[in-house]
Write a protein that holds these residues in place. Structure first.
Motif, short mmCIF file in Angstrom:
data_model
loop_
_atom_site.label_atom_id
_atom_site.label_comp_id
_atom_site.label_asym_id
_atom_site.label_seq_id
_atom_site.Cartn_x
_atom_site.Cartn_y
_atom_site.Cartn_z
N LYS A 1 0.84 -1.18 0.00
CA LYS A 1 0.00 0.00 0.00
C LYS A 1 0.88 1.24 0.00
CE LYS A 1 -3.82 2.19 2.49
NZ LYS A 1 -4.73 2.10 3.66
N SER A 2 0.41 2.28 -0.69
CA SER A 2 1.15 3.55 -0.73
C SER A 2 0.15 4.70 -0.66
CB SER A 2 1.98 3.64 -2.01
OG SER A 2 2.73 4.84 -2.02
N SER A 3 0.49 5.72 0.15
CA SER A 3 -0.40 6.86 0.33
C SER A 3 0.21 8.10 -0.31
CB SER A 3 -0.65 7.11 1.82
OG SER A 3 -1.24 5.98 2.42
N ASN A 4 -0.69 9.01 -0.79
CA ASN A 4 -0.27 10.27 -1.40
C ASN A 4 0.76 10.03 -2.50
OD1 ASN A 4 -0.43 13.05 -1.73
ND2 ASN A 4 1.24 13.44 -0.27
N ALA A 5 0.49 9.06 -3.35
CA ALA A 5 1.42 8.68 -4.41
C ALA A 5 0.92 9.20 -5.76
CB ALA A 5 1.56 7.15 -4.46
N LEU A 6 1.87 9.32 -6.74
CA LEU A 6 1.50 9.65 -8.11
C LEU A 6 0.89 8.41 -8.75
CD1 LEU A 6 4.61 11.71 -9.32
CD2 LEU A 6 2.36 12.59 -8.66
N ILE A 7 -0.34 8.53 -9.25
CA ILE A 7 -1.07 7.35 -9.74
C ILE A 7 -1.48 7.59 -11.18
CG2 ILE A 7 -3.08 5.88 -9.42
CD1 ILE A 7 -3.06 6.71 -6.47
N ILE A 8 -1.28 6.57 -12.03
CA ILE A 8 -1.71 6.62 -13.43
C ILE A 8 -2.45 5.33 -13.74
CG2 ILE A 8 0.23 8.08 -14.12
CD1 ILE A 8 1.55 5.58 -15.30
N PRO A 9 -3.31 5.32 -14.77
CA PRO A 9 -3.98 4.08 -15.17
C PRO A 9 -2.95 3.06 -15.67
CG PRO A 9 -5.12 5.98 -16.07
CD PRO A 9 -3.84 6.49 -15.52
N LEU A 10 -3.13 1.81 -15.26
CA LEU A 10 -2.20 0.77 -15.66
C LEU A 10 -2.18 0.58 -17.18
CD1 LEU A 10 -0.21 -1.42 -14.69
CD2 LEU A 10 -2.15 -3.01 -14.59
N LYS A 11 -3.32 0.83 -17.84
CA LYS A 11 -3.39 0.60 -19.29
C LYS A 11 -2.53 1.60 -20.07
CE LYS A 11 -7.57 3.42 -19.95
NZ LYS A 11 -8.96 3.41 -20.46
N ALA A 12 -2.08 2.69 -19.43
CA ALA A 12 -1.23 3.67 -20.11
C ALA A 12 0.22 3.22 -20.20
CB ALA A 12 -1.30 5.02 -19.39
N VAL A 13 0.58 2.20 -19.38
CA VAL A 13 1.98 1.78 -19.30
C VAL A 13 2.26 0.74 -20.37
CG1 VAL A 13 3.77 0.82 -17.82
CG2 VAL A 13 1.95 2.23 -16.83
N LEU A 14 3.35 0.94 -21.11
CA LEU A 14 3.81 -0.01 -22.12
C LEU A 14 5.08 -0.68 -21.64
CD1 LEU A 14 3.24 2.23 -25.28
CD2 LEU A 14 1.77 0.39 -24.43
N ASP A 15 5.32 -1.91 -22.18
CA ASP A 15 6.50 -2.70 -21.81
C ASP A 15 6.60 -2.83 -20.29
OD1 ASP A 15 8.65 -4.30 -22.25
OD2 ASP A 15 10.07 -2.68 -22.61
N LEU A 16 5.49 -3.26 -19.67
CA LEU A 16 5.39 -3.29 -18.20
C LEU A 16 6.41 -4.22 -17.57
CD1 LEU A 16 3.76 -2.41 -15.70
CD2 LEU A 16 2.27 -4.38 -16.09
N ASP A 17 6.72 -5.33 -18.21
CA ASP A 17 7.58 -6.34 -17.59
C ASP A 17 9.07 -6.04 -17.74
OD1 ASP A 17 5.35 -7.76 -16.84
OD2 ASP A 17 5.28 -8.92 -18.71
N ASN A 18 9.45 -5.15 -18.63
CA ASN A 18 10.88 -4.86 -18.84
C ASN A 18 11.19 -3.42 -18.42
OD1 ASN A 18 11.58 -7.43 -20.06
ND2 ASN A 18 10.29 -6.80 -21.78
N GLN A 19 11.18 -2.50 -19.39
CA GLN A 19 11.41 -1.10 -19.08
C GLN A 19 10.13 -0.32 -19.36
OE1 GLN A 19 14.00 0.85 -17.68
NE2 GLN A 19 12.19 2.15 -17.72
N PRO A 20 9.31 -0.11 -18.33
CA PRO A 20 8.03 0.54 -18.56
C PRO A 20 8.20 1.99 -19.03
CG PRO A 20 8.41 0.18 -16.22
CD PRO A 20 9.52 -0.49 -16.93
N TYR A 21 7.27 2.43 -19.89
CA TYR A 21 7.30 3.80 -20.37
C TYR A 21 5.88 4.23 -20.72
CZ TYR A 21 6.99 1.84 -25.10
OH TYR A 21 6.59 1.16 -26.22
N VAL A 22 5.68 5.54 -20.84
CA VAL A 22 4.40 6.11 -21.26
C VAL A 22 4.69 7.18 -22.30
CG1 VAL A 22 3.29 5.64 -19.06
CG2 VAL A 22 4.46 7.82 -19.41
N TYR A 23 3.60 7.62 -22.93
CA TYR A 23 3.73 8.74 -23.88
C TYR A 23 3.18 10.00 -23.21
CZ TYR A 23 5.20 5.78 -27.74
OH TYR A 23 5.91 4.94 -28.55
N LEU A 24 4.07 10.97 -23.06
CA LEU A 24 3.75 12.24 -22.43
C LEU A 24 3.36 13.25 -23.52
CD1 LEU A 24 3.75 13.94 -19.78
CD2 LEU A 24 6.14 14.48 -20.28
#
Length: 667
Positions: A592-615
């Protein structure tokens, strides 16, 4: 030949010209802002509910069920009477034990009290009387030898008077002895009579029960019918288990076929993806075609994983079905043995014949014992014990003989001594000496009382009688089968009128005021929980939201069949609506983590290796590598790479590349 190459070149040029506007156009995307909040990683494990307590109650005694006070589903309280066995014979055994104890205590009291004052006084009087008779006989012998004088005649006359007084005293003692026994003696004989009467009633009751069983054999027939039903039930269970096993094998075969088909589809999808990717890089195919090939490839991989899981589940199902079949076969074998035994007892009642003959013999012996004790009781109530009466009677006879001797001596003194008179006087002296010796011995025995060994032996008899009474009362108490807990009757294994043996299971009582949820967890969950942790529970049969449970135990050993660690969760069930066997989902919070930066999991690519998103920056996107913290099925915590308020692509990102132009259609 040259014309053919020329045509291919022209086609490539035309495709490139057509695709150029598409490639240069902005890609439509959906965007979300990075926000702060709480996030937890929860693992859901399915389990089954079982009662907090499940008590199988067995009968301590054997006997016929007189009353059955329960039925399935009935609520009962602690110590509530559930089943009562026939108690007539048990009550007689208690009465018999009480009578035996009463007799043993009376006998002990008599030994401790010793002889009564009246008995001692009578015995002492007998000694003095014997002493006087001896002195009289000795004096008479001396006078006979010496010859009679006037004073001797007077002395002989006085001896006659003394002998008469002794005879009167002896007669009084004899009458007193005949007046009745001591209270202790009467109590002892009465207790013996009550014991004999109780034994006779118990023997008659046993004879009636065995006679009824032998003639009707209803209980044996019922046992045989019950055993036959169990055989049929066990046989059906085997058939059901075999059908389940066969169905499981068919399911495995289908799952294996599906797996093979899925792998073939995956291979084809991979080849197609590689082909389209190559064309895409050469800008021969469109982005949409490339995305479709990529999606088909991903779907094919997912299908293979699902097929592999289905094969594994099918194998587990076969294993479970084989175990169920083995258990059903064991139950069937046990049921057949019970049926054969019940059938043999019903068709070959030899043992019952022996019990019947033994019961008749016991009745005859008990009747004889009762008659004997009745006769003894009548004698005691009429007078003292026979030996005491005989002693008193002997004293009367002795005094009477002493009087006759004194009268004969007086006559002899007046007449004068002859040779035969001297011999007679000598014999009288010897007789008086022997009588005195007997009187002294009897008196000494009365004064001494019972020996220490006799008292110890009698005390031991009292202890044995107390134990026998306690056991008889315990058997009577055990004939009433009570509930050890408050709960609900889950099963009833017997019927009213049925004969059961010691140790026979009769009913099951379950406590549902609280319930356990049994689950099996993997090692990764094991490292994140401990006993006492609170968890949420969702009972699938009810749409009543989450209930809170507490982890009560975590097994340190893995279940070899399921390859998981058994865990018990305790949950309140005051309304008694959750029942054993129901299914429930348990939610384990792993992190569990409180007051954390949260994004939808579906936005993350290459989750198992080097995760990244498009900003999103302006009208284009930037590929941004990120670091993740807590991840669940819907959201992810970002620990590095993004800031609050950043806009990231959440839909359409699979077709993007760094620097692509985008058109935000939703955020």
């Amino acid at each position: 030949m040259n014309n053919k190459y020329l045509k291919v070149i022209i086609v490539i040029i035309l495709v490139s010209i057509i695709s150029l506007p598409i490639m240069s156009a902005s890609m439509p995307v959906e965007v979300n802002e990075v926000k702060t909040g709480d996030i937890s990683n929860v693992k859901v494990i399915g389990g089954t509910i079982e009662p907090y307590k499940d008590i199988r109650i067995s009968s301590t005694l054997g006997g016929i069920i007189d009353s059955l006070n329960i039925e399935i589903g009935q609520q009962v309280k602690t110590d509530q009477e559930l089943i009562v066995l026939e108690q007539d014979q048990l009550k007689l055994q208690v009465q018999q034990a009480q009578s035996s104890l009463k007799a043993a205590r009376a006998n002990l009291q008599q030994l401790k009290n010793g002889a009564t004052e009246e008995q001692l006084a009578a015995s002492l009087a007998g000694v003095k009387q014997a002493e006087a008779s001896l002195e009289m006989a000795q004096a008479g012998l001396a006078k006979v030898k010496k010859g009679a004088e006037e004073e001797q005649i007077k002395a002989s006359e006085a001896g006659v008077k003394q002998a008469k007084a002794a005879l009167h005293q002896a007669q009084s003692s004899y009458e007193m002895a005949k007046n009745g026994a001591t209270p202790e003696e009467i109590a002892q004989v009465e207790a013996s009579y009550q014991q004999a009467a109780a034994s006779l009633e118990g023997a008659k009751s046993s004879l009636e029960i065995i006679q009824q069983i032998y003639e009707e054999r209803t209980a044996l027939k019922q046992q045989m019918l019950n055993a036959k039903i169990q055989v049929d039930t066990a046989k059906k269970q085997i058939e059901a288990a075999e059908a389940r096993l066969e169905q499981s094998k068919i399911g495995l075969e289908q799952a294996q076929n599906n797996l093979e088909s899925s792998r073939n589809n995956l291979e084809q999808a991979r080849k197609e993806y590689d082909r389209v990717e190559s064309l895409y890089k050469e800008k021969v195919v469109s982005q949409q075609q490339y995305d479709r090939a990529e999606s088909q490839f991903e779907n094919a991989k997912t299908a293979v994983k699902n097929a592999e899981t289905a094969v594994e589940n099918a194998r587990k199902t076969i294993n479970s079905a084989e175990i169920a079949k083995q258990q059903a076969e064991i139950s069937y074998q046990g049921a057949v043995e019970m049926y054969n035994l019940a059938k043999y007892n019903y068709e070959n009642p030899t043992q019952l014949k022996q019990q019947l003959a033994s019961a008749k013999t016991q009745v005859a012996v008990s009747e004889a014992s009762k008659e004997l004790t009745a006769a003894n009781l009548a004698k005691v109530k009429k007078g003292t014990r026979p030996e005491q009466i005989e002693i008193s009677k002997a004293g009367v006879e002795q005094a009477s003989a002493g009087l006759k001797a004194a009268e004969a001596q007086l006559a002899q003194v007046k007449k004068g001594a002859a040779a035969e008179d001297i011999q007679q006087s000598q014999a009288g002296v010897k007789q008086a000496e022997a009588a005195l010796e007997r009187a002294r011995a009897n008196h000494a025995q009365l004064e001494k009382g019972a020996s220490e060994e006799e008292i110890m032996a009698t005390e031991s008899n009292v202890e044995r009688a107390e134990i026998a009474l306690e056991m008889a009362r315990k058997n009577l108490e055990d004939s009433v089968i009570k509930s050890p807990i408050s709960g609900i009757i889950a099963s009833v294994s017997v019927d009213e009128g049925e004969m059961i043996g010691p140790g026979t299971p009769v009913t099951d009582v379950v406590d549902l005021s609280r319930v356990y949820i049994n689950v099996g967890i993997s090692a990764d969950i094991l490292n994140n929980i401990k006993v006492g942790d609170k968890v949420n529970v969702d009972v699938l049969a009810y749409d009543d939201g989450y209930q809170q449970g507490t982890i009560k135990s975590i097994s340190p050993v893995v279940d070899p069949r399921a390859q998981t660690f058994p865990v018990k969760i305790l949950m309140d069930n005051k309304e008694l609506k959750y029942r054993g066997g129901m299914f429930a989902d348990v939610y384990f919070e792993l992190s569990k983590s409180s007051n954390a930066l949260i994004i939808p999991l579906k936005a993350v690519l290459d989750l198992d290796n080097q995760p990244y998103v498009y900003l999103v920056k302006g009208d284009s996107v930037e590929k941004r590598e990120i670091k993740l913290g807590v991840v669940n099925t819907e959201k992810a915590e970002v620990t590095d790479g993004l800031n609050k308020g950043d806009r990231i692509v959440v839909n359409g990102q699979n077709s993007l590349q760094d620097g692509d132009k985008v058109e935000v259609i939703s955020q």
